[in-house]
Scaffold this active site. Sequence first.
Site, PDB file in Angstrom:
ATOM      1  N   LYS A   1      81.555  78.577  48.626  1.00 32.35           N
ATOM      2  CA  LYS A   1      82.635  77.977  49.416  1.00 32.35           C
ATOM      3  C   LYS A   1      82.852  78.723  50.730  1.00 32.35           C
ATOM      4  CE  LYS A   1      85.615  78.564  46.081  1.00 32.35           C
ATOM      5  NZ  LYS A   1      84.756  79.297  45.116  1.00 32.35           N
TER       6      LYS A   1
ATOM      7  N   ARG B   1      94.278  76.303  42.526  1.00 27.05           N
ATOM      8  CA  ARG B   1      93.449  76.746  41.405  1.00 27.05           C
ATOM      9  C   ARG B   1      94.062  76.385  40.057  1.00 27.05           C
ATOM     10  NH1 ARG B   1      90.687  81.179  44.274  1.00 27.05           N
ATOM     11  NH2 ARG B   1      89.331  82.382  42.974  1.00 27.05           N
TER      12      ARG B   1
ATOM     13  N   ARG C   1      76.371  89.714  45.887  1.00 29.86           N
ATOM     14  CA  ARG C   1      77.157  89.477  47.106  1.00 29.86           C
ATOM     15  C   ARG C   1      77.559  90.794  47.774  1.00 29.86           C
ATOM     16  NH1 ARG C   1      82.269  85.517  47.110  1.00 29.86           N
ATOM     17  NH2 ARG C   1      83.116  86.940  45.562  1.00 29.86           N
TER      18      ARG C   1
ATOM     19  N   ARG D   1      82.663  93.777  46.750  1.00 30.36           N
ATOM     20  CA  ARG D   1      84.035  93.547  46.303  1.00 30.36           C
ATOM     21  C   ARG D   1      84.269  94.157  44.933  1.00 30.36           C
ATOM     22  NH1 ARG D   1      85.659  87.268  47.229  1.00 30.36           N
ATOM     23  NH2 ARG D   1      86.636  87.612  45.205  1.00 30.36           N
TER      24      ARG D   1
ATOM     25  N   ARG E   1      86.279  85.906  35.489  1.00 25.36           N
ATOM     26  CA  ARG E   1      86.681  84.934  36.522  1.00 25.36           C
ATOM     27  C   ARG E   1      86.099  83.548  36.229  1.00 25.36           C
ATOM     28  NH1 ARG E   1      84.248  88.052  41.182  1.00 25.36           N
ATOM     29  NH2 ARG E   1      84.985  86.459  42.634  1.00 25.36           N
TER      30      ARG E   1
HETATM   31  P1  ADP Z   1      82.577  81.671  47.142  1.00 24.07           P
HETATM   32  O1  ADP Z   1      83.276  81.722  48.472  1.00 24.07           O
HETATM   33  O2  ADP Z   1      82.521  80.288  46.564  1.00 24.07           O
HETATM   34  O3  ADP Z   1      83.118  82.673  46.150  1.00 24.07           O
HETATM   35  P2  ADP Z   1      80.324  82.800  48.644  1.00 24.07           P
HETATM   36  O4  ADP Z   1      80.210  81.852  49.792  1.00 24.07           O
HETATM   37  O5  ADP Z   1      80.931  84.130  48.905  1.00 24.07           O
HETATM   38  O6  ADP Z   1      81.052  82.082  47.383  1.00 24.07           O
HETATM   39  O7  ADP Z   1      78.849  82.983  48.036  1.00 24.07           O
HETATM   40  C1  ADP Z   1      78.603  83.871  46.938  1.00 24.07           C
HETATM   41  C2  ADP Z   1      77.253  84.591  47.151  1.00 24.07           C
HETATM   42  O8  ADP Z   1      76.186  83.667  47.054  1.00 24.07           O
HETATM   43  C3  ADP Z   1      77.118  85.244  48.515  1.00 24.07           C
HETATM   44  O9  ADP Z   1      76.397  86.452  48.341  1.00 24.07           O
HETATM   45  C4  ADP Z   1      76.315  84.227  49.351  1.00 24.07           C
HETATM   46  O10 ADP Z   1      75.537  84.870  50.323  1.00 24.07           O
HETATM   47  C5  ADP Z   1      75.449  83.572  48.277  1.00 24.07           C
HETATM   48  N1  ADP Z   1      75.237  82.138  48.501  1.00 24.07           N
HETATM   49  C6  ADP Z   1      76.112  81.230  49.006  1.00 24.07           C
HETATM   50  N2  ADP Z   1      75.583  79.987  48.989  1.00 24.07           N
HETATM   51  C7  ADP Z   1      74.342  80.107  48.449  1.00 24.07           C
HETATM   52  C8  ADP Z   1      73.290  79.173  48.148  1.00 24.07           C
HETATM   53  N3  ADP Z   1      73.431  77.870  48.415  1.00 24.07           N
HETATM   54  N4  ADP Z   1      72.153  79.654  47.592  1.00 24.07           N
HETATM   55  C9  ADP Z   1      72.024  80.983  47.301  1.00 24.07           C
HETATM   56  N5  ADP Z   1      72.983  81.899  47.563  1.00 24.07           N
HETATM   57  C10 ADP Z   1      74.121  81.482  48.125  1.00 24.07           C
HETATM   58  P1  AMP Z   2      88.550  84.480  45.665  1.00 21.61           P
HETATM   59  O1  AMP Z   2      88.440  85.272  46.927  1.00 21.61           O
HETATM   60  O2  AMP Z   2      88.840  83.037  45.904  1.00 21.61           O
HETATM   61  O3  AMP Z   2      87.350  84.699  44.762  1.00 21.61           O
HETATM   62  O4  AMP Z   2      89.831  85.056  44.890  1.00 21.61           O
HETATM   63  C1  AMP Z   2      89.875  86.403  44.464  1.00 21.61           C
HETATM   64  C2  AMP Z   2      91.050  86.596  43.482  1.00 21.61           C
HETATM   65  O5  AMP Z   2      92.293  86.328  44.166  1.00 21.61           O
HETATM   66  C3  AMP Z   2      91.066  85.673  42.274  1.00 21.61           C
HETATM   67  O6  AMP Z   2      90.260  86.167  41.208  1.00 21.61           O
HETATM   68  C4  AMP Z   2      92.550  85.657  41.914  1.00 21.61           C
HETATM   69  O7  AMP Z   2      92.939  86.844  41.246  1.00 21.61           O
HETATM   70  C5  AMP Z   2      93.210  85.665  43.291  1.00 21.61           C
HETATM   71  N1  AMP Z   2      93.452  84.302  43.821  1.00 21.61           N
HETATM   72  C6  AMP Z   2      92.906  83.748  44.939  1.00 21.61           C
HETATM   73  N2  AMP Z   2      93.337  82.500  45.135  1.00 21.61           N
HETATM   74  C7  AMP Z   2      94.182  82.231  44.109  1.00 21.61           C
HETATM   75  C8  AMP Z   2      94.959  81.100  43.719  1.00 21.61           C
HETATM   76  N3  AMP Z   2      94.946  79.957  44.442  1.00 21.61           N
HETATM   77  N4  AMP Z   2      95.702  81.192  42.583  1.00 21.61           N
HETATM   78  C9  AMP Z   2      95.725  82.320  41.854  1.00 21.61           C
HETATM   79  N5  AMP Z   2      95.031  83.420  42.146  1.00 21.61           N
HETATM   80  C10 AMP Z   2      94.254  83.387  43.266  1.00 21.61           C
END
Ligand code: ADP
Ligand code: AMP
Length: 206
Positions: A15, A89, A128, A154, A165
């Site tokens: 995302k 969420r 990541r 992270r 998660r």
């Molecule tokens: P989200 O925001 O949904 O948690 P991220 O955009 O941070 O996910 O992506 C998670 C990890 O996967 C990152 O390390 C990113 O570089 C990688 N990634 C994102 N999209 C793809 C894809 N289509 N194919 C392979 N790796 C991806």
């Molecule tokens: P994310 O960056 O979206 O992966 O979120 C990281 C963490 O933040 C999650 O595991 C939750 O603990 C918290 N968080 C983010 N967005 C929300 C939401 N909309 N509702 C509840 N917790 C959230």
Amino acid sequence: MGKIIIFLGPPGAGKGTQSERLIKDYGFIQLSTGDILREAVKNGTELGKKAKQYMDAGQLVPDDIIIGIIKDKLDELKDENIIFDGFPRTIPQAEAFDEMLAKEGKEVDKVILFDVDDEEVVNRLSGRRIDPKTGKTYHIIYNPPPPEIEVIQRDDDKEDVIRKRLEVYHTQTKPLVDYYKKRGKLVVVNANNPPDDVYNQIKEVL
Ligand code: ADP
Ligand code: AMP
């Protein structure tokens, strides 16, 4: 507010990666509750102190806190096209959001569901890495950072927290798929594919 787009999907679905592209190419604004919370934790604010324990455990931060954050943000935003990344969420968050928007005569335009397998999520999140200076996201194998950039991992991208998660996603967030399907908002993209392909699917939808 202009268009209101929700990116729905498990952590690691891509995302944030796709948001980066829409921001760059089309001037979208991204509103990530996860980013807001991490910033609050970093700055040691009251919000950060409340949120940290939940985030470290891979659990959701309570709905009232999240809804409060979104209320404040909506007041600041004007005619921009906004991607909500990681919000809502839970069903109560979605209901509160619909109410807030209705008060402004607005509604959600589209919900894009990032459909991706659990094992792919684990691979992506464990690899990541983030550039703390720009917030840009990398992956040690799929999208390696240039050697001059010192990336960080992270705290919640550790295998045991990743599994937690994912479980939280399946139990608490997935019901939103039906919620938005019933309201005729849901569009599904295959997020197992490479980033360029996912981006093309999203552009077709928007
Ligand atoms: P989200 O925001 O949904 O948690 P991220 O955009 O941070 O996910 O992506 C998670 C990890 O996967 C990152 O390390 C990113 O570089 C990688 N990634 C994102 N999209 C793809 C894809 N289509 N194919 C392979 N790796 C991806
Ligand atoms: P994310 O960056 O979206 O992966 O979120 C990281 C963490 O933040 C999650 O595991 C939750 O603990 C918290 N968080 C983010 N967005 C929300 C939401 N909309 N509702 C509840 N917790 C959230």
